[in-house]
Design a protein around this motif. Sequence first.
Motif, PDB file in Angstrom:
ATOM      1  N   PRO A   1       0.813  -1.207   0.000  1.00 35.65           N
ATOM      2  CA  PRO A   1       0.000   0.000   0.000  1.00 35.65           C
ATOM      3  C   PRO A   1       0.851   1.263   0.000  1.00 35.65           C
ATOM      4  N   VAL A   2       0.236   2.362  -0.358  1.00 35.20           N
ATOM      5  CA  VAL A   2       0.990   3.613  -0.524  1.00 35.20           C
ATOM      6  C   VAL A   2       1.635   4.088   0.775  1.00 35.20           C
ATOM      7  N   ILE A   3       1.100   3.681   1.916  1.00 35.79           N
ATOM      8  CA  ILE A   3       1.719   4.118   3.174  1.00 35.79           C
ATOM      9  C   ILE A   3       3.124   3.547   3.314  1.00 35.79           C
ATOM     10  N   VAL A   4       3.357   2.398   2.690  1.00 33.85           N
ATOM     11  CA  VAL A   4       4.707   1.823   2.701  1.00 33.85           C
ATOM     12  C   VAL A   4       5.662   2.727   1.929  1.00 33.85           C
ATOM     13  N   ASP A   5       5.220   3.228   0.772  1.00 34.20           N
ATOM     14  CA  ASP A   5       6.051   4.157  -0.002  1.00 34.20           C
ATOM     15  C   ASP A   5       6.341   5.427   0.791  1.00 34.20           C
ATOM     16  N   ALA A   6       5.317   5.948   1.455  1.00 35.31           N
ATOM     17  CA  ALA A   6       5.491   7.174   2.237  1.00 35.31           C
ATOM     18  C   ALA A   6       6.477   6.949   3.379  1.00 35.31           C
ATOM     19  N   ALA A   7       6.373   5.772   4.035  1.00 37.31           N
ATOM     20  CA  ALA A   7       7.292   5.451   5.128  1.00 37.31           C
ATOM     21  C   ALA A   7       8.712   5.278   4.617  1.00 37.31           C
ATOM     22  N   ARG A   8       8.861   4.641   3.482  1.00 36.25           N
ATOM     23  CA  ARG A   8      10.188   4.425   2.896  1.00 36.25           C
ATOM     24  C   ARG A   8      10.869   5.755   2.572  1.00 36.25           C
TER      25      ARG A   8
END
Length: 392
Positions: A41-48
């Motif tokens: 999910p996009v939250i993974v990209d934001a966290a990365r």
Amino acid sequence: MSHDSDQRLVEAVRAGDATAVAEFLAGGANPDVAASRFQGPVIVDAARDGRLDLVQLLMDAGASIGPSGHFNVTPLRVAMLEGRAEVVRHLLAHGALATETVKRTSLLTEAVSYTRHRPGPAAVDTLRVLLEAGATPHPAEEALLITGVVGPVPPVVLRLLLAHGADPDQKRSDGTPAIVIAARHGDDAAVDTLVEAGADVNAGDRQGRTALMHAVERNERRVIATLLTAGAATGTVSSDGMTALQLARGWQRQNVQFMLGERQVGLDSVPIERTFVRIIPAAARLAGDPPMLHLLASAIDIALEDLGDDEWDTRTGVDAGTARAVALRLRDEITPATHGSWYELPVTADELAAPRSALVELAYGTTRAMPDGVDRWALTDLLEELDRQLGR
């Protein structure tokens, strides 16, 4: 909500556009939309990316912070791997640690390991955040200090673990103390860190072999010096009847024998119980830039001219004719490496002894002439570097 709106949310997160992310979420875009078919999910990209503002927006909109996909990826783990300490802190404060799966290495153990694989202040800061939050390894994992010593990780990480309650006398699951593991690895910095934290310098493994014994057998002289200055006992006897001095004699490690207090040493054949296999190569490959390889040739030429053939043979044990041939090869036969930017020359063990012996004579012997533009310290450094690689 339409697929078009979800895709725009994905693009906004990738672009780091917080205003657009807020707009699409307010319009009903799915906060758990996958970044792509094969991504989480996009939250993974934001966290990365370390975008705490985007993580907050997505979480406020109901985004999941639990595992996703075949590899159980979480925003917390991704943020840890990228050293995003502030994102990690925020996720921990919202219960993310409880969502981590036991099917993967614990977050904390992985964080310790990553200070070695991707060292930097961010990795240490992230580890500190996890420790302060009370993260722990899985029950079946080794203690964190053991993970750090086995790594090995930088000393700052060991100090951080010790400051958060790690036992300096921690033992591996097989009963081997951390200080013994560090000594076997030749990690004098880790040994010193453990000693400063109060580790028992004379702790032994299951055979009663101490850190000093293991360091002696492996010729780790910096570790030996660290242990001896910390008060390591030289007379401890292991369960198989060995002492540090016996091991030094058995391996004919004369310098170590002097370190252990011997006044006179020789090359006696002393039977011992060995726990170490030494590689004695029959051939080697010298690699470096042409000026450095030519320097070795010059060292041979100078030492031979100064000593003469008979004295050279007596002092070095290397045939003078072999030495001259090696010097000539170092000048005329070096070739570019097939898969590298350096030059190489294959040599036998006997041929390798020639440049090393020449360096010994120029660095510590009676020879006073030096190659052009090179002083004795430069040759001493070069000799020590060769000896470290040869395990001397």
